[in-house]
Design a protein around this motif. Structure first.
Motif, PDB file in Angstrom:
ATOM      1  N   ILE A   1     -90.873 -71.602  18.323  1.00  0.00           N
ATOM      2  CA  ILE A   1     -90.119 -72.399  17.357  1.00  0.00           C
ATOM      3  C   ILE A   1     -90.755 -72.268  15.979  1.00  0.00           C
ATOM      4  CG2 ILE A   1     -89.510 -74.757  16.676  1.00  0.00           C
ATOM      5  CD1 ILE A   1     -89.220 -75.309  19.751  1.00  0.00           C
ATOM      6  N   HIS A   2     -92.090 -72.364  15.919  1.00  0.00           N
ATOM      7  CA  HIS A   2     -92.786 -72.217  14.631  1.00  0.00           C
ATOM      8  C   HIS A   2     -92.551 -70.822  14.043  1.00  0.00           C
ATOM      9  CE1 HIS A   2     -94.644 -76.058  15.057  1.00  0.00           C
ATOM     10  NE2 HIS A   2     -95.419 -75.703  16.056  1.00  0.00           N
ATOM     11  N   ALA A   3     -92.607 -69.796  14.885  1.00  0.00           N
ATOM     12  CA  ALA A   3     -92.416 -68.424  14.404  1.00  0.00           C
ATOM     13  C   ALA A   3     -90.991 -68.217  13.901  1.00  0.00           C
ATOM     14  CB  ALA A   3     -92.747 -67.419  15.509  1.00  0.00           C
ATOM     15  N   LEU A   4     -90.012 -68.727  14.626  1.00  0.00           N
ATOM     16  CA  LEU A   4     -88.622 -68.601  14.198  1.00  0.00           C
ATOM     17  C   LEU A   4     -88.396 -69.353  12.896  1.00  0.00           C
ATOM     18  CD1 LEU A   4     -85.731 -67.619  14.747  1.00  0.00           C
ATOM     19  CD2 LEU A   4     -85.376 -69.741  16.035  1.00  0.00           C
ATOM     20  N   PHE A   5     -88.925 -70.566  12.809  1.00  0.00           N
ATOM     21  CA  PHE A   5     -88.781 -71.356  11.592  1.00  0.00           C
ATOM     22  C   PHE A   5     -89.408 -70.620  10.411  1.00  0.00           C
ATOM     23  CE2 PHE A   5     -90.157 -74.582   8.566  1.00  0.00           C
ATOM     24  CZ  PHE A   5     -88.976 -75.279   8.374  1.00  0.00           C
ATOM     25  N   ASP A   6     -90.632 -70.131  10.576  1.00  0.00           N
ATOM     26  CA  ASP A   6     -91.316 -69.414   9.503  1.00  0.00           C
ATOM     27  C   ASP A   6     -90.533 -68.171   9.095  1.00  0.00           C
ATOM     28  OD1 ASP A   6     -93.646 -69.056   7.739  1.00  0.00           O
ATOM     29  OD2 ASP A   6     -93.996 -67.280   8.977  1.00  0.00           O
ATOM     30  N   SER A   7     -90.018 -67.451  10.062  1.00  0.00           N
ATOM     31  CA  SER A   7     -89.229 -66.262   9.780  1.00  0.00           C
ATOM     32  C   SER A   7     -87.997 -66.607   8.944  1.00  0.00           C
ATOM     33  CB  SER A   7     -88.812 -65.597  11.097  1.00  0.00           C
ATOM     34  OG  SER A   7     -87.842 -64.607  10.872  1.00  0.00           O
ATOM     35  N   TYR A   8     -87.311 -67.680   9.312  1.00  0.00           N
ATOM     36  CA  TYR A   8     -86.116 -68.089   8.571  1.00  0.00           C
ATOM     37  C   TYR A   8     -86.461 -68.576   7.168  1.00  0.00           C
ATOM     38  CZ  TYR A   8     -82.330 -67.417  11.851  1.00  0.00           C
ATOM     39  OH  TYR A   8     -81.359 -66.853  12.630  1.00  0.00           O
ATOM     40  N   VAL A   9     -87.593 -69.241   7.012  1.00  0.00           N
ATOM     41  CA  VAL A   9     -88.006 -69.681   5.681  1.00  0.00           C
ATOM     42  C   VAL A   9     -88.370 -68.471   4.826  1.00  0.00           C
ATOM     43  CG1 VAL A   9     -89.794 -70.918   4.379  1.00  0.00           C
ATOM     44  CG2 VAL A   9     -88.746 -71.994   6.373  1.00  0.00           C
ATOM     45  N   GLN A  10     -89.180 -67.555   5.362  1.00  0.00           N
ATOM     46  CA  GLN A  10     -89.667 -66.400   4.607  1.00  0.00           C
ATOM     47  C   GLN A  10     -88.551 -65.441   4.196  1.00  0.00           C
ATOM     48  OE1 GLN A  10     -92.732 -66.137   3.405  1.00  0.00           O
ATOM     49  NE2 GLN A  10     -93.250 -68.058   4.406  1.00  0.00           N
ATOM     50  N   THR A  11     -87.547 -65.279   5.044  1.00  0.00           N
ATOM     51  CA  THR A  11     -86.461 -64.337   4.743  1.00  0.00           C
ATOM     52  C   THR A  11     -85.331 -64.967   3.944  1.00  0.00           C
ATOM     53  OG1 THR A  11     -85.326 -64.809   6.833  1.00  0.00           O
ATOM     54  CG2 THR A  11     -86.904 -62.958   6.818  1.00  0.00           C
ATOM     55  N   GLY A  12     -85.367 -66.282   3.760  1.00  0.00           N
ATOM     56  CA  GLY A  12     -84.310 -66.962   3.014  1.00  0.00           C
ATOM     57  C   GLY A  12     -83.107 -67.345   3.856  1.00  0.00           C
ATOM     58  N   LYS A  13     -83.156 -67.037   5.143  1.00  0.00           N
ATOM     59  CA  LYS A  13     -82.020 -67.372   6.013  1.00  0.00           C
ATOM     60  C   LYS A  13     -81.826 -68.885   6.136  1.00  0.00           C
ATOM     61  CE  LYS A  13     -82.259 -63.215   8.845  1.00  0.00           C
ATOM     62  NZ  LYS A  13     -82.538 -62.680  10.193  1.00  0.00           N
ATOM     63  N   LEU A  14     -82.924 -69.629   6.143  1.00  0.00           N
ATOM     64  CA  LEU A  14     -82.806 -71.083   6.240  1.00  0.00           C
ATOM     65  C   LEU A  14     -82.110 -71.625   4.996  1.00  0.00           C
ATOM     66  CD1 LEU A  14     -83.399 -73.667   7.832  1.00  0.00           C
ATOM     67  CD2 LEU A  14     -85.566 -73.811   6.613  1.00  0.00           C
ATOM     68  N   ASP A  15     -82.546 -71.180   3.817  1.00  0.00           N
ATOM     69  CA  ASP A  15     -81.913 -71.639   2.579  1.00  0.00           C
ATOM     70  C   ASP A  15     -80.441 -71.234   2.530  1.00  0.00           C
ATOM     71  OD1 ASP A  15     -84.057 -72.984   1.523  1.00  0.00           O
ATOM     72  OD2 ASP A  15     -84.710 -71.339   0.229  1.00  0.00           O
ATOM     73  N   PHE A  16     -80.124 -70.024   2.987  1.00  0.00           N
ATOM     74  CA  PHE A  16     -78.734 -69.573   2.992  1.00  0.00           C
ATOM     75  C   PHE A  16     -77.881 -70.509   3.838  1.00  0.00           C
ATOM     76  CE2 PHE A  16     -75.263 -67.237   4.991  1.00  0.00           C
ATOM     77  CZ  PHE A  16     -74.582 -66.784   3.871  1.00  0.00           C
ATOM     78  N   ASN A  17     -78.365 -70.828   5.037  1.00  0.00           N
ATOM     79  CA  ASN A  17     -77.600 -71.713   5.915  1.00  0.00           C
ATOM     80  C   ASN A  17     -77.524 -73.139   5.377  1.00  0.00           C
ATOM     81  OD1 ASN A  17     -76.722 -70.213   8.437  1.00  0.00           O
ATOM     82  ND2 ASN A  17     -78.837 -69.579   8.238  1.00  0.00           N
ATOM     83  N   LEU A  18     -78.624 -73.620   4.819  1.00  0.00           N
ATOM     84  CA  LEU A  18     -78.616 -74.969   4.239  1.00  0.00           C
ATOM     85  C   LEU A  18     -77.691 -75.038   3.027  1.00  0.00           C
ATOM     86  CD1 LEU A  18     -82.402 -75.914   4.443  1.00  0.00           C
ATOM     87  CD2 LEU A  18     -80.540 -76.824   5.844  1.00  0.00           C
ATOM     88  N   ARG A  19     -77.743 -74.017   2.187  1.00  0.00           N
ATOM     89  CA  ARG A  19     -76.892 -73.996   0.990  1.00  0.00           C
ATOM     90  C   ARG A  19     -75.421 -73.943   1.405  1.00  0.00           C
ATOM     91  NH1 ARG A  19     -77.867 -75.835  -3.639  1.00  0.00           N
ATOM     92  NH2 ARG A  19     -79.727 -74.609  -3.994  1.00  0.00           N
ATOM     93  N   SER A  20     -75.108 -73.151   2.427  1.00  0.00           N
ATOM     94  CA  SER A  20     -73.725 -73.033   2.892  1.00  0.00           C
ATOM     95  C   SER A  20     -73.201 -74.343   3.450  1.00  0.00           C
ATOM     96  CB  SER A  20     -73.618 -71.960   3.983  1.00  0.00           C
ATOM     97  OG  SER A  20     -74.002 -70.712   3.491  1.00  0.00           O
ATOM     98  N   GLU A  21     -74.032 -75.035   4.186  1.00  0.00           N
ATOM     99  CA  GLU A  21     -73.588 -76.247   4.878  1.00  0.00           C
ATOM    100  C   GLU A  21     -73.800 -77.520   4.060  1.00  0.00           C
ATOM    101  OE1 GLU A  21     -71.779 -78.213   7.974  1.00  0.00           O
ATOM    102  OE2 GLU A  21     -72.059 -76.056   7.814  1.00  0.00           O
ATOM    103  N   TYR A  22     -74.913 -77.601   3.329  1.00  0.00           N
ATOM    104  CA  TYR A  22     -75.282 -78.853   2.656  1.00  0.00           C
ATOM    105  C   TYR A  22     -75.414 -78.741   1.142  1.00  0.00           C
ATOM    106  CZ  TYR A  22     -76.400 -80.260   7.394  1.00  0.00           C
ATOM    107  OH  TYR A  22     -76.329 -80.534   8.732  1.00  0.00           O
TER     108      TYR A  22
END
Length: 108
Positions: free
Chosen positions: A52-73
């Motif tokens: 979970i930590h590795a997946l979270f870090d990967s999504y933060v580092q690649t910008g995927k988390l921000d992309f999904n958050l920006r799209s939804e929220y």
């Protein structure tokens, strides 16, 4: 140890994981069994937490988390951590509440 030992250990761990409280598909169970065999954690749960930590870090580092958050929220992870939008951080559209203590909360 040999390849035969590895195969036996992975298969044994895979069987144990199937009996455990995990809801995993066959591929994920086999991959977790390989990781448990190779890394020998105290509990398989430790590897799940690491994953979970590795997946979270990967999504933060690649910008995927921000992309999904920006799209939804319409917000980013940094905005979430700061508790305010980038516009608010830059002082744009800033209005302070009437309460003196609350108005100074984010002033530096």
């Amino acid at each position: 140890m040999s390849l035969d030992n590895l195969v036996e250990n992975v298969q044994a761990t895979n069987s144990e994981l199937k009996d455990a409280d995990y809801d995993l598909d066959r591929e994920a169970c086999t991959e977790l069994a390989m990781l448990v065999t190779a890394l020998d954690p105290e509990e398989p749960d430790e590897l799940v937490r690491r994953a979970i930590h590795a997946l979270f870090d990967s999504y933060v580092q690649t910008g995927k988390l921000d992309f999904n958050l920006r799209s939804e929220y319409d917000a980013t992870y940094d905005e979430y951590l700061a508790g305010m939008s980038y516009d608010e951080m830059a002082g744009g559209g800033q209005t302070f509440p009437q309460d003196e203590d609350e108005g100074r909360r984010y002033q530096y």
